[in-house]
Design a protein around this motif. Structure first.
Motif, PDB file in Angstrom:
ATOM      1  N   GLU A   1     -11.577   8.183   0.258  1.00 34.19           N
ATOM      2  CA  GLU A   1     -11.538   8.470   1.803  1.00 34.19           C
ATOM      3  C   GLU A   1     -10.236   7.563   2.024  1.00 34.19           C
ATOM      4  O   GLU A   1      -9.898   7.953   3.357  1.00 34.19           O
ATOM      5  CB  GLU A   1     -12.735   8.287   2.359  1.00 34.19           C
ATOM      6  N   PHE A   2      -9.624   6.738   1.339  1.00 32.98           N
ATOM      7  CA  PHE A   2      -8.720   5.773   1.906  1.00 32.98           C
ATOM      8  C   PHE A   2      -7.652   5.958   1.033  1.00 32.98           C
ATOM      9  O   PHE A   2      -7.670   6.327  -0.046  1.00 32.98           O
ATOM     10  CB  PHE A   2      -9.351   4.426   1.732  1.00 32.98           C
ATOM     11  N   ILE A   3      -6.301   5.781   1.802  1.00 27.06           N
ATOM     12  CA  ILE A   3      -4.983   5.657   0.996  1.00 27.06           C
ATOM     13  C   ILE A   3      -4.883   4.514  -0.033  1.00 27.06           C
ATOM     14  O   ILE A   3      -5.649   3.469   0.295  1.00 27.06           O
ATOM     15  CB  ILE A   3      -3.889   5.707   2.014  1.00 27.06           C
ATOM     16  N   ILE A   4      -4.220   4.837  -0.914  1.00 18.52           N
ATOM     17  CA  ILE A   4      -4.217   3.944  -2.069  1.00 18.52           C
ATOM     18  C   ILE A   4      -3.599   2.605  -1.554  1.00 18.52           C
ATOM     19  O   ILE A   4      -4.248   1.399  -2.057  1.00 18.52           O
ATOM     20  CB  ILE A   4      -3.229   4.394  -3.174  1.00 18.52           C
ATOM     21  N   SER A   5      -2.570   2.358  -0.845  1.00 18.09           N
ATOM     22  CA  SER A   5      -1.946   1.094  -0.329  1.00 18.09           C
ATOM     23  C   SER A   5      -3.038   0.100   0.374  1.00 18.09           C
ATOM     24  O   SER A   5      -2.947  -1.033   0.336  1.00 18.09           O
ATOM     25  CB  SER A   5      -0.652   1.369   0.281  1.00 18.09           C
ATOM     26  N   LEU A   6      -4.014   0.980   0.828  1.00 16.94           N
ATOM     27  CA  LEU A   6      -4.895   0.225   1.760  1.00 16.94           C
ATOM     28  C   LEU A   6      -6.456   0.486   1.113  1.00 16.94           C
ATOM     29  O   LEU A   6      -7.452  -0.038   1.917  1.00 16.94           O
ATOM     30  CB  LEU A   6      -5.010   0.448   3.438  1.00 16.94           C
ATOM     31  N   ARG A   7      -6.550   0.877   0.024  1.00 15.21           N
ATOM     32  CA  ARG A   7      -8.107   1.191  -0.463  1.00 15.21           C
ATOM     33  C   ARG A   7      -8.896   0.142  -0.578  1.00 15.21           C
ATOM     34  O   ARG A   7     -10.055   0.081  -0.559  1.00 15.21           O
ATOM     35  CB  ARG A   7      -7.585   2.171  -1.699  1.00 15.21           C
ATOM     36  N   ASN A   8      -8.372  -1.090  -1.400  1.00 17.98           N
ATOM     37  CA  ASN A   8      -9.046  -2.051  -1.858  1.00 17.98           C
ATOM     38  C   ASN A   8      -9.726  -2.849  -0.445  1.00 17.98           C
ATOM     39  O   ASN A   8     -10.797  -3.165  -0.361  1.00 17.98           O
ATOM     40  CB  ASN A   8      -8.405  -3.115  -2.620  1.00 17.98           C
ATOM     41  N   THR A   9      -8.698  -2.921   0.504  1.00 15.55           N
ATOM     42  CA  THR A   9      -9.185  -3.878   1.743  1.00 15.55           C
ATOM     43  C   THR A   9     -10.267  -2.829   2.592  1.00 15.55           C
ATOM     44  O   THR A   9     -11.377  -3.475   2.799  1.00 15.55           O
ATOM     45  CB  THR A   9      -8.110  -4.051   2.665  1.00 15.55           C
ATOM     46  N   SER A  10      -9.781  -1.490   2.649  1.00 18.11           N
ATOM     47  CA  SER A  10     -10.987  -0.784   3.312  1.00 18.11           C
ATOM     48  C   SER A  10     -12.245  -0.557   2.676  1.00 18.11           C
ATOM     49  O   SER A  10     -13.268  -0.484   3.431  1.00 18.11           O
ATOM     50  CB  SER A  10     -10.309   0.738   3.525  1.00 18.11           C
ATOM     51  N   ALA A  11     -12.164  -0.070   1.397  1.00 17.29           N
ATOM     52  CA  ALA A  11     -13.601  -0.023   0.569  1.00 17.29           C
ATOM     53  C   ALA A  11     -14.298  -1.464   0.541  1.00 17.29           C
ATOM     54  O   ALA A  11     -15.347  -1.446   0.515  1.00 17.29           O
ATOM     55  CB  ALA A  11     -13.005   0.498  -0.821  1.00 17.29           C
ATOM     56  N   GLY A  12     -13.560  -2.489   0.444  1.00 11.16           N
ATOM     57  CA  GLY A  12     -14.253  -3.740   0.408  1.00 11.16           C
ATOM     58  C   GLY A  12     -14.819  -3.956   1.816  1.00 11.16           C
ATOM     59  O   GLY A  12     -15.981  -4.640   1.712  1.00 11.16           O
ATOM     60  N   ALA A  13     -14.063  -3.655   2.686  1.00 12.50           N
ATOM     61  CA  ALA A  13     -14.645  -3.813   4.063  1.00 12.50           C
ATOM     62  C   ALA A  13     -16.156  -3.028   4.014  1.00 12.50           C
ATOM     63  O   ALA A  13     -16.911  -3.485   4.687  1.00 12.50           O
ATOM     64  CB  ALA A  13     -13.993  -3.265   5.374  1.00 12.50           C
ATOM     65  N   VAL A  14     -16.113  -1.753   3.889  1.00 11.43           N
ATOM     66  CA  VAL A  14     -17.195  -1.123   3.899  1.00 11.43           C
ATOM     67  C   VAL A  14     -18.571  -1.667   3.026  1.00 11.43           C
ATOM     68  O   VAL A  14     -19.766  -1.623   3.465  1.00 11.43           O
ATOM     69  CB  VAL A  14     -16.977   0.599   3.265  1.00 11.43           C
TER      70      VAL A  14
END
Length: 421
Positions: A347-360
């Motif tokens: 559900e998250f764009i690749i360039s921000l995927r790690n930060t976004s998925a990590g936050a979840v």
């Protein structure tokens, strides 16, 4: 880069290596949950007074507060430097903190304060590892034929860790009784987890970096400020996905464990009988979490999570029958959705995927953290263990309703997005 095909054998190796930290986290949560209340008060305070138990639980629970901080911070480095970098250093931090807890000398309240700090550091490491591991695994799994099925294994690792934790406690109690746990046993249980994490960190060094991140590097598309931009551009999805997933950790880490084990024990069931029942239920739940991933490939992860959340809402009241078997339907249905959640990173764009998925991944731990630290002790103090079943069930039901509403919003948003395209 989805059209790039990677050998399934290689994908499985990456997924397995990414799963180890998640297994240890769940193993740690279950086994140290028992150790903190049954062992630490005697080791560090010489008796199990109310204040000794309270301090021990606080030291145990700080790991849950460290998780969201670690998920965001290490996610930031995962989007800037690489998923592999984040995975290695997050696990390394967790392993060191865990080892120092196992070696903590019996110096009273000071020891418990040090443990609280170390558990927070361990939580940061495990939160960072969870988000980075899931992202790296997904970015390999999506290039295979069954990404949902493959990603169900890292998710199911949480339940596998609980199975190992239950077995560890049961074996320790049978080997040399409680005296063994009071002296060296609890240190050995934690030390095993620390060594496993350090070995896993070493093996992580051999993992090849995500091809998606390599493409960002080669095209000079790495985001300059992942934390800031993740919440700015993906904030709505971070909140909705966190709320959609929140019902499972609340059911597992608040209602089922540790509360239901204490509940059935107070109802007159033998402690070993309760533990063995929970062990069998966990084995079945593990299988259903894998099934959830398999079904996610066919129908999409959101639909399976919705079915799981609705099923959890319906089956939770069965606990009021006061039968041990009532653990099974709730645990199994909730776990099916957990196994399907493995591809939420998509559900998250690749360039921000790690930060976004990590936050979840980090934020979902806040729900059981607050409930365990503040709500559960207060409810038990006022209503007792058995009397708390009603308010605890109401809390579980309310959070599950919020999850259902959130997943419906996500499904509707995807339909609108698809129709406009």
């Amino acid at each position: 880069m989805k059209d790039i095909k990677i050998p399934s054998k290689f994908i499985r190796v990456v997924v397995i290596l990414s799963t180890i930290g998640l297994i240890i986290e769940a193993y740690d949560f279950f086994s140290i949950g028992i150790i903190s209340t049954a062992i630490w008060p005697y080791v560090f305070f010489k008796n199990a007074s109310s204040s000794a138990i309270a301090f021990s639980i606080l030291a145990y629970a700080t790991i849950l507060i460290g998780r969201p901080a670690g998920g965001v911070i290490f996610g930031h480095f995962g989007d800037k430097i690489g998923r592999k970098f984040s995975m290695f250093w997050s696990l390394f931090l967790s392993g060191i903190a865990m080892l120092l807890v196992a070696l903590m000398p019996p110096i009273g309240v000071l020891a418990v304060l040090f443990i609280a700090i170390l558990r927070f550091m361990q939580g940061m490491g495990l939160g960072g590892d969870g988000g980075s591991s899931l992202v790296l695994s997904y970015e390999y799994a999506e290039k295979g034929e069954r990404p949902g099925y493959l990603m169900s294994f890292p998710m199911a690792a949480a339940i596998l860790g609980i199975i190992l934790g239950v077995l560890g406690v049961l074996i320790s109690e049978n080997l040399e009784s409680k005296l063994f746990l009071l002296t060296y046993g609890w240190r050995i249980l934690i030390g095993i987890g620390a060594i496993a994490i350090m070995v896993s960190a070493y093996l992580r060094m051999k993992v090849v970096e995500s091809l998606d991140f390599k493409r960002l590097l080669n095209n000079n598309e790495v985001d300059p400020s992942p934390i800031k931009n993740a919440f700015k551009r993906c904030g709505k999805n971070i909140v909705l996905i966190t709320l959609a997933i929140a019902y499972f950790p609340v059911i597992l880490n608040f209602l089922l464990y540790p509360y239901s084990i204490e509940l059935f024990t107070k109802m007159g069931f033998a402690e070993k009988q309760v533990m063995f029942t929970f062990l069998i239920a966990s084995v079945l739940a593990y299988g259903f979490s894998i099934l959830g991933g398999y079904l996610a490939d066919k129908y999409g992860w959101k639909k399976i999570v919705l079915i799981s959340a609705v099923g959890s809402l319906i089956t939770l009241p069965i606990l009021f029958t006061h039968l041990l078997m009532s653990l099974f339907p709730l645990y199994i249905l909730a776990s099916m959705g957990w196994g399907a959640m493995g591809t939420y990173a998509s559900e998250f764009i690749i360039s921000l995927r790690n930060t976004s998925a990590g936050a979840v991944f980090g934020f979902i731990g806040l729900f059981p953290a607050v409930l365990l630290i503040a709500v559960l002790p207060a409810l038990i103090t006022v209503y007792g263990v058995v009397g708390s079943l009603m308010p605890i069930s109401i809390i579980g039901e309310l959070i599950t309703v919020v999850s259902i509403i959130s997943i419906l919003i996500l499904i509707k948003a995807r339909k609108v997005e698809g129709s406009s395209a």
